[in-house]
Design a protein around this motif. Structure first.
Motif, short mmCIF file in Angstrom:
data_model
loop_
_atom_site.label_atom_id
_atom_site.label_comp_id
_atom_site.label_asym_id
_atom_site.label_seq_id
_atom_site.Cartn_x
_atom_site.Cartn_y
_atom_site.Cartn_z
N SER A 162 -9.72 0.49 4.92
CA SER A 162 -9.16 -0.32 5.99
C SER A 162 -7.71 -0.63 5.60
O SER A 162 -7.31 -0.37 4.47
CB SER A 162 -9.98 -1.60 6.20
N TYR B 294 -2.01 -0.84 1.26
CA TYR B 294 -2.25 0.17 0.24
C TYR B 294 -1.72 1.53 0.71
O TYR B 294 -2.41 2.24 1.44
CB TYR B 294 -3.75 0.30 -0.09
N TYR C 177 -6.19 -3.24 4.72
CA TYR C 177 -5.95 -4.24 3.69
C TYR C 177 -7.03 -4.28 2.61
O TYR C 177 -7.08 -5.22 1.80
CB TYR C 177 -5.77 -5.62 4.33
N SER C 178 -7.88 -3.26 2.60
CA SER C 178 -8.87 -3.18 1.53
C SER C 178 -9.44 -1.77 1.48
O SER C 178 -9.28 -0.99 2.42
CB SER C 178 -10.01 -4.18 1.75
N TYR C 179 -10.07 -1.46 0.37
CA TYR C 179 -10.81 -0.21 0.26
C TYR C 179 -11.87 -0.38 -0.81
O TYR C 179 -11.80 -1.26 -1.66
CB TYR C 179 -9.89 0.98 -0.06
N THR C 180 -12.86 0.47 -0.73
CA THR C 180 -13.89 0.54 -1.76
C THR C 180 -14.30 1.98 -1.91
O THR C 180 -14.10 2.80 -1.00
CB THR C 180 -15.11 -0.36 -1.42
#
Length: 106
Positions: free
Chosen positions: A96, A73, A98-101
């Protein structure tokens, strides 16, 4: 009017996401301000928001590149609605490679 703050945490390392570039856009898509997160991963914007949908843009690609880390991202754009009845909004980002929230903090 409503004030705004944000907090970004690098969940993969378990540390604040310091020096992460953050840009705030108004409901018409115009840049209102830009900043970098402090050593604790925070920005308290020195302005007041009007009603409508605003966007916080996090330059995650540059953040990971500066640390010689890959990411899927290269940017995160968080749209959020401003209700003028609320005196303050806090938008948090857990990040992170490879991900987020994101969530509405307090």
């Amino acid at each position: 009017m409503t004030t705004l703050s944000t907090h970004a945490l690098d969940a993969a390392l378990g540390v604040p996401a310091a020096a992460l570039a953050v840009t705030l856009f108004d409901p018409q898509g115009r840049q209102m301000t830009a900043a970098r997160t402090d050593a604790d991963g925070r920005v308290a914007f020195d302005l007041e928001l009007g009603e409508g949908t605003h966007v916080l843009h996090f330059d995650t690609g540059a953040y990971f590149f500066a640390a010689d880390r890959d990411t899927f991202y290269p940017e995160v754009a968080v749209s959020f609605a401003v209700d003028p009845e609320q005196s303050h909004l806090h938008v948090a980002l857990l990040l992170s490679p490879y991900s987020y929230t994101t969530y509405k903090g307090s």
